[in-house]
Design an enzyme around this catalytic site. Structure first.
Site, short mmCIF file in Angstrom:
data_model
loop_
_atom_site.label_atom_id
_atom_site.label_comp_id
_atom_site.label_asym_id
_atom_site.label_seq_id
_atom_site.Cartn_x
_atom_site.Cartn_y
_atom_site.Cartn_z
CG HIS A 256 38.15 46.24 43.35
ND1 HIS A 256 36.97 47.23 43.90
CD2 HIS A 256 39.34 45.91 43.25
CE1 HIS A 256 38.74 48.10 43.12
NE2 HIS A 256 39.66 47.04 42.93
CB CYS B 243 25.01 48.87 37.36
SG CYS B 243 25.22 48.02 37.73
CB CYS C 153 19.85 47.49 38.92
SG CYS C 153 21.32 48.33 38.12
CB CYS D 78 24.03 50.70 40.33
SG CYS D 78 22.94 49.26 41.35
CB CYS E 151 24.56 45.81 41.66
SG CYS E 151 23.15 45.97 41.02
#
Length: 144
Positions: free
Chosen positions: A77, A58, A66, A100, A103
């Site tokens: 995106h 990540c 995380c 990940c 996140c």
């Protein structure tokens, strides 16, 4: 409420209906059906950048959020209009980073921000992660 009885149709109504059905059946013109547009694909097509996100670390790494599990890494995106996001449109892969699942949930709003983080700080971490991700993709020849 008062209940009313069944009223019989007016005299000759049945004959008119029969005449209309017969006239419709003998109508000589028959139209060809219009050609339909092909249906849209329901899934986004997998690009090399999206496929390349699998089993990566990540790059978002939001502290306290995380999970640092490469098995859950996807290409996250951007959600900004300036990056090309719109109603029914996904931002291009050039405005994305490796993240990940946890996140990614924070970025997309499915999970609340940590109490110490502001929205601006979240956007800053996304910009930093996007720069790192795009550099990695360029080194591998996946992104231009």
């Amino acid at each position: 409420m008062r209940r009313t009885g069944f009223k019989a149709p007016a005299a000759g109504a049945g004959l008119l209906r029969v005449a209309a059905v017969q006239a419709k059946a003998t109508f000589p013109l028959k139209r060809e059906p219009k050609a339909r547009k092909p249906m849209k694909k329901s899934r986004a097509k997998s690009t090399p950048a999206r496929h390349g996100a699998r089993r990566r670390d990540c790059t978002r790494m939001i502290p306290g959020v995380c999970n640092r599990d490469p098995a859950t890494t996807v290409l996250c995106h951007s959600n900004r209009l300036a990056d090309g996001k719109g109603m029914g449109l996904k931002a291009p892969d050039s405005a994305a980073c490796f993240g990940c699942s946890d996140c990614h949930d924070v970025l997309d709003g499915r999970r609340p921000l940590p109490g110490w983080m502001t929205r601006q700080q979240l956007e800053d971490t996304f910009d930093r992660a996007t720069a790192i991700t795009q550099e990695q993709l360029k080194l591998e020849g996946i992104a231009a």
